[in-house]
Write a protein that holds these residues in place. Structure first.
Motif, PDB file in Angstrom:
ATOM      1  N   TYR A 101      -3.530  -4.007   0.070  1.00 21.92           N
ATOM      2  CA  TYR A 101      -4.588  -4.991   0.239  1.00 21.92           C
ATOM      3  C   TYR A 101      -5.542  -4.844  -0.940  1.00 21.92           C
ATOM      4  CZ  TYR A 101      -8.705  -7.237   2.265  1.00 21.92           C
ATOM      5  OH  TYR A 101      -9.798  -8.024   2.490  1.00 21.92           O
ATOM      6  N   ASP A 116       0.441   5.189   1.016  1.00 18.65           N
ATOM      7  CA  ASP A 116      -0.674   4.333   0.606  1.00 18.65           C
ATOM      8  C   ASP A 116      -0.475   3.868  -0.826  1.00 18.65           C
ATOM      9  OD1 ASP A 116      -1.863   4.630   3.004  1.00 18.65           O
ATOM     10  OD2 ASP A 116      -3.622   5.737   2.294  1.00 18.65           O
ATOM     11  N   PRO A 119       1.832  -0.590   2.268  1.00 11.31           N
ATOM     12  CA  PRO A 119       0.895  -1.646   2.637  1.00 11.31           C
ATOM     13  C   PRO A 119      -0.121  -1.807   1.508  1.00 11.31           C
ATOM     14  CG  PRO A 119       0.624   0.293   4.058  1.00 11.31           C
ATOM     15  CD  PRO A 119       1.548   0.673   2.977  1.00 11.31           C
ATOM     16  N   GLU A 146      -4.988  -4.283  -4.206  1.00 10.43           N
ATOM     17  CA  GLU A 146      -4.671  -3.045  -4.916  1.00 10.43           C
ATOM     18  C   GLU A 146      -4.246  -3.285  -6.372  1.00 10.43           C
ATOM     19  OE1 GLU A 146      -5.452  -0.292  -3.793  1.00 10.43           O
ATOM     20  OE2 GLU A 146      -5.176  -0.167  -1.621  1.00 10.43           O
ATOM     21  N   GLN A 169      -3.303   8.202  -3.131  1.00 18.68           N
ATOM     22  CA  GLN A 169      -3.898   9.369  -2.474  1.00 18.68           C
ATOM     23  C   GLN A 169      -2.797  10.224  -1.870  1.00 18.68           C
ATOM     24  OE1 GLN A 169      -7.194   7.374  -0.072  1.00 18.68           O
ATOM     25  NE2 GLN A 169      -8.177   9.248  -0.788  1.00 18.68           N
ATOM     26  N   LYS A 223      -4.182  -2.682   8.036  1.00  8.96           N
ATOM     27  CA  LYS A 223      -3.107  -1.756   7.677  1.00  8.96           C
ATOM     28  C   LYS A 223      -2.164  -1.459   8.837  1.00  8.96           C
ATOM     29  CE  LYS A 223      -2.046   2.766   5.897  1.00  8.96           C
ATOM     30  NZ  LYS A 223      -2.443   4.165   5.762  1.00  8.96           N
ATOM     31  N   LYS A 276     -10.932   0.540   1.596  1.00  4.38           N
ATOM     32  CA  LYS A 276     -11.133  -0.659   2.411  1.00  4.38           C
ATOM     33  C   LYS A 276     -11.792  -0.315   3.733  1.00  4.38           C
ATOM     34  CE  LYS A 276      -8.719  -2.335  -0.827  1.00  4.38           C
ATOM     35  NZ  LYS A 276      -8.285  -1.394  -1.865  1.00  4.38           N
TER      36      LYS A 276
END
Ligand code: UDP
Ligand code: MG
Length: 317
Positions: free
Chosen positions: A11, A94, A9, A13, A98, A74, A206
């Motif tokens: 957003y 992610d 996912p 990035e 991370q 998400k 986010k």
């Protein structure tokens, strides 16, 4: 050959995608016994995220994506990904690195041993504040207590899911989602592996506290009606004490007469009861709100465009 889908996912990035893509490609090139699908869900990013993903898709047939019509969050991005991925197993990861992609080969090995849900458990959380760590720990402890479903602590969404878990999760069409609790709810053969959580490679988180509190309340209200019971129990306790106090007052007045004191104690009782009533109404309201949202049966998300590795389709939904 078995296919492994990597579900990402994304957003806003743009700052990390290149790093992520390099590490994922390296991994895919090492694991030659598997086909890979890199599945991006562009969650209405306002930066260059979509352009970058399209660029990868042009050069690499392993890349697929859906582009949302706007930002849906998400949780929704994950179910959209699960709806579209083609792999025999799917790894949710992610975009911000991370979650180290280097853990994926170990996950695949455990999957081949027969585990359906291999989840990564954080040994440490670097780059996160003391406050965030403590609150998250407390939250999971209490959620566990009230839901009676074993919930994996210190675990995020970074995990490998067998096809049958993916199919199970696709049955969950509720609009206010807490995917983490769903992973626990579906059960199946689970296995943890430990890792050290890195700080974000670039860009910004986010999440803010308002979003996290909303997620926390959703987590509780979507999985248990225990808070409704709390207000029932509280109501019973308060009523019993109020009744005993009333008896005491009647007896005292009958035998000893009245004195006009008691204004402060009356105020205290009224305010206390008012507070309890408001709290109970609020709790009931939370659940009615959920009923309201779920009974609308809206689609969970709207796709603007879907690319399946070879062809791009403008979606009509
Ligand atoms: N994300 C998303 N939609 C959102 C917010 C976040 O798809 O509305 C993605 C984001 O791109 C990232 C993942 O969810 O891949 C985790 O987000 P973030 O790193 O901001 O959260 P944190 O790690 O701080 O909990
Ligand atoms: Mg992050």
């Amino acid at each position: 050959m078995k296919t492994i889908s990597i579900l990402i996912p994304a957003y806003n990035e743009e700052a990390v995608l290149d790093k992520l893509f390099i590490r994922l490609s390296k991994l895919a090139n090492q694991e030659k016994e598997y086909d890979f699908e890199f599945f991006f869900v562009n969650d209405g990013s306002r930066d260059k995220t979509l352009e970058i993903i399209k660029d990868y898709a042009e050069k690499d047939t392993r890349v697929s994506y859906v582009n949302f019509s706007r930002n849906f969050g998400k949780e929704i991005a994950m179910i959209a990904g699960l709806d579209h991925v083609r792999g025999d197993a799917t790894v949710i990861i992610d975009a911000d690195l991370q979650d180290p992609p280097e853990l994926i080969p170990d996950m695949i090995k455990l999957w081949e041993e027969g585990y359906d849900d291999v989840y990564a458990k954080r040994r440490s959380r670097e780059g996160e504040t003391w406050f965030k760590k403590t609150t998250s720990k407390l939250y999971y402890k209490s959620l566990q207590k009230v839901t009676n479903i074993p919930i994996q602590e210190d675990t995020g969404d970074f995990r490998l899911l067998d096809r049958r878990v993916v199919e199970a999760l696709k049955l969950f069409r509720e609009s206010q989602r807490n995917t983490k609790a769903m992973f626990s709810w579906v059960g199946f053969n689970k296995k943890e592996i430990l890792y050290d959580r890195d700080p974000r490679a670039a860009g910004e988180t986010k999440w803010n506290y308002v979003k996290l509190i909303n997620l926390a309340i959703d987590g509780i209200t979507s999985f248990t009606t225990a808070p409704l019971r709390i207000s029932t129990v509280l109501g019973v306790i308060v009523s019993v004490f109020a009744f005993l106090y009333l008896l005491f007052l009647v007896i005292r007045t009958t035998f000893f007469g009245t004195d006009l004191a008691g204004y402060p104690s009356m105020m205290a009782v009224i305010l206390f009861l008012g507070g309890v009533q408001l709290l109970s109404l609020g709790i009931i309201g939370e659940y009615i709100g959920r009923i309201f949202n779920e009974t609308k049966y809206r689609p969970l998300y709207l796709v603007e465009e879907y690319h399946n590795g070879k062809a791009t389709k403008k979606a009509r939904n």
